[in-house]
Design a protein around this motif. Structure first.
Motif, mmCIF file in Angstrom:
data_model
loop_
_atom_site.group_PDB
_atom_site.id
_atom_site.type_symbol
_atom_site.label_atom_id
_atom_site.label_comp_id
_atom_site.label_asym_id
_atom_site.label_seq_id
_atom_site.Cartn_x
_atom_site.Cartn_y
_atom_site.Cartn_z
ATOM 1 N N VAL A 371 40.799 41.930 30.211
ATOM 2 C CA VAL A 371 39.704 42.291 29.294
ATOM 3 C C VAL A 371 38.420 41.589 29.711
ATOM 4 C CG1 VAL A 371 38.917 42.226 26.898
ATOM 5 C CG2 VAL A 371 41.316 42.718 27.412
ATOM 6 N N PHE A 372 38.534 40.323 30.126
ATOM 7 C CA PHE A 372 37.375 39.560 30.579
ATOM 8 C C PHE A 372 36.700 40.259 31.763
ATOM 9 C CE2 PHE A 372 35.607 36.226 33.366
ATOM 10 C CZ PHE A 372 34.722 35.620 32.494
ATOM 11 N N THR A 373 37.493 40.751 32.705
ATOM 12 C CA THR A 373 36.948 41.450 33.861
ATOM 13 C C THR A 373 36.195 42.706 33.434
ATOM 14 O OG1 THR A 373 38.759 40.636 35.253
ATOM 15 C CG2 THR A 373 37.546 42.555 36.055
ATOM 16 N N VAL A 374 36.750 43.445 32.477
ATOM 17 C CA VAL A 374 36.098 44.655 31.985
ATOM 18 C C VAL A 374 34.778 44.321 31.302
ATOM 19 C CG1 VAL A 374 36.286 46.539 30.319
ATOM 20 C CG2 VAL A 374 38.235 45.955 31.769
ATOM 21 N N VAL A 375 34.774 43.271 30.477
ATOM 22 C CA VAL A 375 33.549 42.874 29.765
ATOM 23 C C VAL A 375 32.468 42.452 30.757
ATOM 24 C CG1 VAL A 375 32.566 41.144 28.213
ATOM 25 C CG2 VAL A 375 34.722 42.256 27.626
ATOM 26 N N VAL A 376 32.852 41.648 31.743
ATOM 27 C CA VAL A 376 31.883 41.160 32.725
ATOM 28 C C VAL A 376 31.322 42.310 33.554
ATOM 29 C CG1 VAL A 376 31.634 39.766 34.815
ATOM 30 C CG2 VAL A 376 32.823 38.833 32.837
ATOM 31 N N ALA A 377 32.177 43.289 33.902
ATOM 32 C CA ALA A 377 31.718 44.416 34.713
ATOM 33 C C ALA A 377 30.940 45.430 33.893
ATOM 34 C CB ALA A 377 32.911 45.101 35.377
ATOM 35 N N GLY A 378 31.375 45.663 32.654
ATOM 36 C CA GLY A 378 30.777 46.719 31.862
ATOM 37 C C GLY A 378 29.516 46.329 31.111
ATOM 38 N N GLY A 379 29.429 45.064 30.656
ATOM 39 C CA GLY A 379 28.283 44.627 29.865
ATOM 40 C C GLY A 379 26.944 44.842 30.549
ATOM 41 N N PRO A 380 26.755 44.365 31.782
ATOM 42 C CA PRO A 380 25.467 44.581 32.453
ATOM 43 C C PRO A 380 25.131 46.048 32.673
ATOM 44 C CG PRO A 380 26.687 42.796 33.502
ATOM 45 C CD PRO A 380 27.626 43.446 32.525
ATOM 46 N N ARG A 381 26.145 46.894 32.865
ATOM 47 C CA ARG A 381 25.861 48.316 33.072
ATOM 48 C C ARG A 381 25.401 48.968 31.774
ATOM 49 N NH1 ARG A 381 29.591 46.899 36.907
ATOM 50 N NH2 ARG A 381 29.412 47.913 38.942
ATOM 51 N N LEU A 382 25.975 48.564 30.631
ATOM 52 C CA LEU A 382 25.456 49.045 29.347
ATOM 53 C C LEU A 382 24.036 48.540 29.126
ATOM 54 C CD1 LEU A 382 28.566 48.556 27.004
ATOM 55 C CD2 LEU A 382 27.642 50.700 27.888
ATOM 56 N N ALA A 383 23.786 47.305 29.565
ATOM 57 C CA ALA A 383 22.441 46.737 29.444
ATOM 58 C C ALA A 383 21.435 47.542 30.258
ATOM 59 C CB ALA A 383 22.441 45.277 29.895
ATOM 60 N N ASP A 384 21.853 48.028 31.431
ATOM 61 C CA ASP A 384 20.946 48.839 32.244
ATOM 62 C C ASP A 384 20.476 50.069 31.471
ATOM 63 O OD1 ASP A 384 21.255 47.061 34.318
ATOM 64 O OD2 ASP A 384 22.710 48.283 35.421
ATOM 65 N N VAL A 385 21.413 50.720 30.770
ATOM 66 C CA VAL A 385 21.050 51.908 29.988
ATOM 67 C C VAL A 385 20.132 51.525 28.825
ATOM 68 C CG1 VAL A 385 21.943 53.791 28.567
ATOM 69 C CG2 VAL A 385 23.196 53.068 30.606
ATOM 70 N N LEU A 386 20.513 50.463 28.089
ATOM 71 C CA LEU A 386 19.741 50.048 26.914
ATOM 72 C C LEU A 386 18.336 49.595 27.289
ATOM 73 C CD1 LEU A 386 19.682 49.413 23.879
ATOM 74 C CD2 LEU A 386 20.623 47.162 24.409
ATOM 75 N N HIS A 387 18.229 48.738 28.299
ATOM 76 C CA HIS A 387 16.914 48.220 28.670
ATOM 77 C C HIS A 387 16.056 49.276 29.359
ATOM 78 C CE1 HIS A 387 18.680 44.323 27.742
ATOM 79 N NE2 HIS A 387 17.474 43.834 27.762
ATOM 80 N N GLY A 388 16.704 50.146 30.124
ATOM 81 C CA GLY A 388 15.937 51.223 30.736
ATOM 82 C C GLY A 388 15.311 52.126 29.686
ATOM 83 N N THR A 389 16.078 52.450 28.653
ATOM 84 C CA THR A 389 15.563 53.297 27.568
ATOM 85 C C THR A 389 14.476 52.576 26.774
ATOM 86 O OG1 THR A 389 17.739 54.353 27.376
ATOM 87 C CG2 THR A 389 16.204 54.619 25.528
ATOM 88 N N ALA A 390 14.744 51.304 26.416
ATOM 89 C CA ALA A 390 13.763 50.532 25.641
ATOM 90 C C ALA A 390 12.500 50.286 26.445
ATOM 91 C CB ALA A 390 14.383 49.193 25.212
ATOM 92 N N GLY A 391 12.645 50.055 27.769
ATOM 93 C CA GLY A 391 11.470 49.833 28.598
ATOM 94 C C GLY A 391 10.577 51.049 28.663
ATOM 95 N N SER A 392 11.184 52.226 28.694
ATOM 96 C CA SER A 392 10.396 53.463 28.707
ATOM 97 C C SER A 392 9.694 53.690 27.376
ATOM 98 C CB SER A 392 11.305 54.655 29.020
ATOM 99 O OG SER A 392 11.886 54.521 30.300
ATOM 100 N N ALA A 393 10.335 53.275 26.284
ATOM 101 C CA ALA A 393 9.775 53.513 24.947
ATOM 102 C C ALA A 393 8.720 52.482 24.554
ATOM 103 C CB ALA A 393 10.905 53.526 23.921
ATOM 104 N N PHE A 394 8.968 51.205 24.865
ATOM 105 C CA PHE A 394 8.096 50.140 24.363
ATOM 106 C C PHE A 394 7.371 49.355 25.454
ATOM 107 C CE2 PHE A 394 11.854 50.467 21.523
ATOM 108 C CZ PHE A 394 11.219 50.996 20.403
ATOM 109 N N GLY A 395 7.668 49.646 26.693
ATOM 110 C CA GLY A 395 7.100 48.868 27.785
ATOM 111 C C GLY A 395 8.085 47.801 28.231
#
Length: 426
Positions: A371-395
């Protein structure tokens, strides 16, 4: 024997004593079995990064498309997640040394096949993606067994030190490996990068072969590694609050506060006057460099016993540093904040890893590491989607700073609402 001379010698202060309080805690390296495991990590930390650079470079050379490079990343992520969960269950049912031998051999064979397809000039994106999927599947099977084995090789009070040693090597590989790949590609070409990784993995197989047997402990029922056992691992997490909180702490930090998806935009818009290429390279290197520095000075924290508070403090420090990065207009100030975030990430990794190994029973450690391996691998990739969307919306700067503040707020609320992590100590 001269007693007076002996007494004087014993009372004489050790000039290295002050250094030991802050320098890397190397006590686990006194233990031959752990030293072999750690030594194999040194070799593969750099070698694996050569392949990590070579695969996307080769795909881009064939297609000229970054979209295909992104698709290849997804092709590697899915089998990594699936086989990490399954590998965790397998690691709890068989000799972990044997599993490490099988999986490291599989990764080495895959690297040889990477070399072969590049050597013959196959130029097939499908073949590259298939090999990448197979390699990541083997890695998913390998990582839980490797991490779970540490608790059998060192005593509990040395787990943070062992975690710091391992994480420092891996972070160093993330810095040195890409730099070395960039220097070697024009000189020797892509096929030889794959071959170097394959040879490095042979050293790893030899080191693992010299480990002691690591079968399930006496009295542990032998099980098959199926869906039922994987589900039992998740039930175990839900029934042990401190384990659940350790995973949530990493998810909070990475999903809300990992802004790497915005690095290209920040380099292009905010830091362009300083040189876009230079700024982009500095931003990507800053967090791993900070993590390495944190590891080198891990004596300042690796002997702490309040592991829960160390995780809480590290995640909050990460959020504060990311907020500072988002508010920075100078690339040098930004790099300094990202380096501080890297130090905080190192501390968090060390103590979350120690909690997973000490709070879980041996028969569950493999699944916890899966589970730790999945969290470490998956968390940053979810962050890429979230921050990419927020960066486009708010700068980009507002998205980064807002994410950092969210990390601080959510972590403090969680720590206040659920006391299990605050109370946890060795």
């Amino acid at each position: 024997m001269d007693t007076s001379e002996s007494t004087t010698e014993e009372r004489e202060p050790d000039p290295r004593a002050p250094r030991r309080r802050w320098a890397m805690d190397t006590r686990p390296l006194r233990r031959p079995a752990y030293r072999r495991l750690w030594g194999s990590t040194i070799v593969t930390a750099v070698g694996s990064q050569l392949t990590a650079v070579a695969v996307p470079k080769q795909i881009y050379d064939i297609t000229g498309s970054s979209a295909w490079v992104g698709a290849a990343s997804l092709a590697g992520l899915v089998p990594l997640i699936v086989f990490a969960l399954w590998g965790g269950a397998i690691a709890d049912t068989m000799d972990r040394r044997k599993l490490l031998l099988i999986t490291n051999s599989g990764i080495a064979v895959t690297s040889v096949l990477f070399w072969l397809q590049a050597f013959v000039g196959l130029e097939s994106v499908g073949a590259l993606m298939l090999l990448l999927a197979v390699q990541q599947a083997f890695w998913g099977l390998n990582a839980p067994a490797r991490n779970a084995s540490i608790a059998r090789l060192v005593p509990e009070d040395e787990l943070p030190a062992a975690g710091a040693l391992g994480s420092t090597v891996m972070q160093t590989g993330q810095v040195a490996g890409p730099l070395l790949a960039g220097a070697l590609i024009p000189v020797i070409g892509l096929p030889e990068l794959y071959l170097i990784d394959a040879l490095a993995l042979c050293v790893t197989v030899w080191a693992v072969h010299r480990l002691p047997a690591l079968p399930p402990l006496a009295g542990t029922a032998v099980r098959r590694a199926g869906v039922k056992e994987i589900a039992a691992g998740f039930r175990y997490i839900s029934g042990h609050t401190v384990l659940l909180l350790s995973f949530l702490a990493d998810i909070i930090a990475m999903v809300l506060g990992m802004p790497r998806a915005l690095f290209p935009q920040l380099a292009s818009q905010t830091y362009a006057p300083y040189g876009e290429g230079l700024a982009l390279g500095l931003l990507f290197a800053a967090i791993p460099v900070g993590a390495v520095l944190g590891g080198l000075f891990s004596g300042t924290f690796s002997r702490a016993r309040r592991h829960g508070w160390m995780v809480i403090g590290a995640v909050v420090a990460w959020g504060v540093a990311i907020t500072g990065f988002g508010l920075s207009r100078s690339p040098w100030v930004a790099v300094a904040f990202l380096a501080l975030a890297g130090v905080a990430d190192m501390v968090s990794m060390v103590f979350r890893g120690a909690i997973l190994l000490s709070a879980a029973t041996d028969e569950m450690r493999g699944r916890m590491q899966g589970v730790f391996t999945v969290v470490v691998a998956g968390g940053p990739r979810l962050a890429d989607v979230l921050h990419g969307t927020a960066g486009s919306a708010f700068g980009p700067r507002a998205a980064v700073a807002g994410g950092g503040l969210l990390v601080v707020a959510v972590m403090l609320v969680l720590a206040a609402a659920v006391p299990a992590l605050r109370r946890y100590r060795v």
